[in-house]
Design an enzyme around this catalytic site. Structure first.
Site, short mmCIF file in Angstrom:
data_model
loop_
_atom_site.label_atom_id
_atom_site.label_comp_id
_atom_site.label_asym_id
_atom_site.label_seq_id
_atom_site.Cartn_x
_atom_site.Cartn_y
_atom_site.Cartn_z
CB THR A 106 -0.91 0.01 1.25
OG1 THR A 106 -1.81 -1.07 1.16
CG2 THR A 106 -1.68 1.31 1.38
CB THR A 154 0.46 -4.04 6.24
OG1 THR A 154 -0.81 -3.98 5.60
CG2 THR A 154 1.10 -2.67 6.28
N1 ASP Z 1 -2.70 -5.25 0.33
C1 ASP Z 1 -1.60 -4.43 0.81
C2 ASP Z 1 -0.33 -5.26 0.82
O1 ASP Z 1 -0.17 -6.04 1.70
C3 ASP Z 1 -1.92 -3.90 2.17
C4 ASP Z 1 -0.89 -2.98 2.76
O2 ASP Z 1 0.24 -2.85 2.31
O3 ASP Z 1 -1.23 -2.32 3.77
O4 ASP Z 1 0.46 -5.13 -0.07
#
Ligand code: ASP
Length: 333
Positions: free
Chosen positions: A12, A85
């Site tokens: 993200t 994340t």
């Molecule tokens: N879907 C994203 C990922 O894990 C979520 C994030 O980075 O917060 O790449």
């Protein structure tokens, strides 16, 4: 001034909106450009590992990160890895096994909102990651998020939206970062052998089987041909249910006879498993000499199983690797 290598992988933090939803598009240099304060902290070089939503990350990418750290180890004082994340706690555990005993920090971070959003957490998390990476006491694989510094073996994503997305499971945060200053709660013990050990091997033929009441065990026959290890996420302290005519215990016996490692874990988020407490656990442990994850987190258990399978040619060697404590993954040892 310290020299830090930043590795970008997507997530993200590096995403931009598209008509199909958020997609990682920004490079490491784009990210750095959004946080000019970093220039005062250290000299930064960047490398692109991939541009993936972390849903699409596999142990192969984590092995690539470990090898990149290894190749660049002598030239830098520390490493910051920007990562999505969603699988960051698996990544942090994987890197904790692939890069052990590191006197230099390898810091994972990311954000719940893209660096371009006005109320993003990306800027603070990036600054905190670099503040920690340049701290004189920093070492080992760590996850830095929302002001917390968490051991790579103890992190878990616990919230899908809030900035406070990660917890340290059954172990204290080792430090916090307030106003971009590190407050250490647990100081690393000086190491007699200050050399890092790299071992980027993995075998991902591992399945995590979550028990549900009344599970039809027929599914388990399929696993014996397709996996080398099954981690059974049982109830409470652990045990194998024995429903009349549908015995998980018998199915586990067949898996073990087929050479599959069976490891008991718990689906309870805190305090680990202990097969010795109840008859349902003792029966399973005695019958099959089952391994158990004990005080390891589920994420660490999964990644340690993959790593230990990749590095062993016998069940005895697997057990030895699996039960050797790494960065407080096993507590009370
Ligand atoms: N879907 C994203 C990922 O894990 C979520 C994030 O980075 O917060 O790449």
């Amino acid at each position: 001034m310290k020299k830090i290598l930043m590795l970008a992988t997507g997530g993200t933090i590096a995403s931009k909106p598209t008509e199909n939803g958020l997609v990682p598009q920004l490079t490491a240099d784009d990210l750095i450009a959004c946080v000019p304060e970093l220039a005062a902290l250290c000299q930064i070089h960047t490398l692109e590992v991939c541009h993936l939503d972390s849903t699409d990350m596999t142990p192969a990418q984590w092995a690539k990160i470990a090898l990149t750290v290894q190749e660049n180890y002598a030239a830098y004082d520390g490493f910051v890895v920007c990562h999505g994340t969603d699988t960051m706690s698996y990544a942090a555990a994987a890197l904790s096994y692939m890069i052990q005993n590191s006197p230099k920090p390898v810091v994972l971070t990311g954000s719940q909102k893209s660096v371009f959003v006005r109320d993003t957490d990306a800027r603070n998390n990036l600054i905190d990651a670099f503040v920690y990476a340049t701290d004189p006491l920093a070492c080992g694989v760590r996850l830095v998020f929302n002001g917390k510094v968490i051991l790579g073996t103890r992190a878990r994503k616990v919230r899908t939206r809030s900035f406070n997305a990660f917890d340290s499971i059954d172990y204290p945060e080792i430090a916090v970062i307030r106003d971009h200053r590190v407050l250490h709660f647990i100081r690393p013990t000086p190491n007699a052998d200050p050399a890092p050990h790299f071992s980027a091997h993995f075998d991902n033929r591992v399945v995590l089987l979550k028990l549900i009441p009344g599970l039809d065990v027929g599914i388990i026959d399929y696993l014996s041909a397709h996996t080398r290890a099954v981690i059974v996420e049982g109830f409470g302290m652990g045990g194998l249910p024995d429903y009349a005519g549908n015995s998980l215990s018998d199915a586990v016996g067949k898996l073990i006879a087929a050479g599959v490692m069976v490891i008991m874990a718990t689906q309870v988020p805190h305090e680990g498993s202990n097969l010795s407490v109840y008859a349902v656990g003792q029966r399973a442990a005695a019958q099959y000499n089952l391994l158990e994850t004990g005080t390891m987190t589920l994420e660490a258990s999964v990644m340690k199983t993959m790593w230990a399978l990749g590095g062993s040619d016998s069940p005895a060697r697997f057990r030895q690797l699996f039960f050797t404590p790494v960065e407080n993954d096993l507590l009370g040892e």
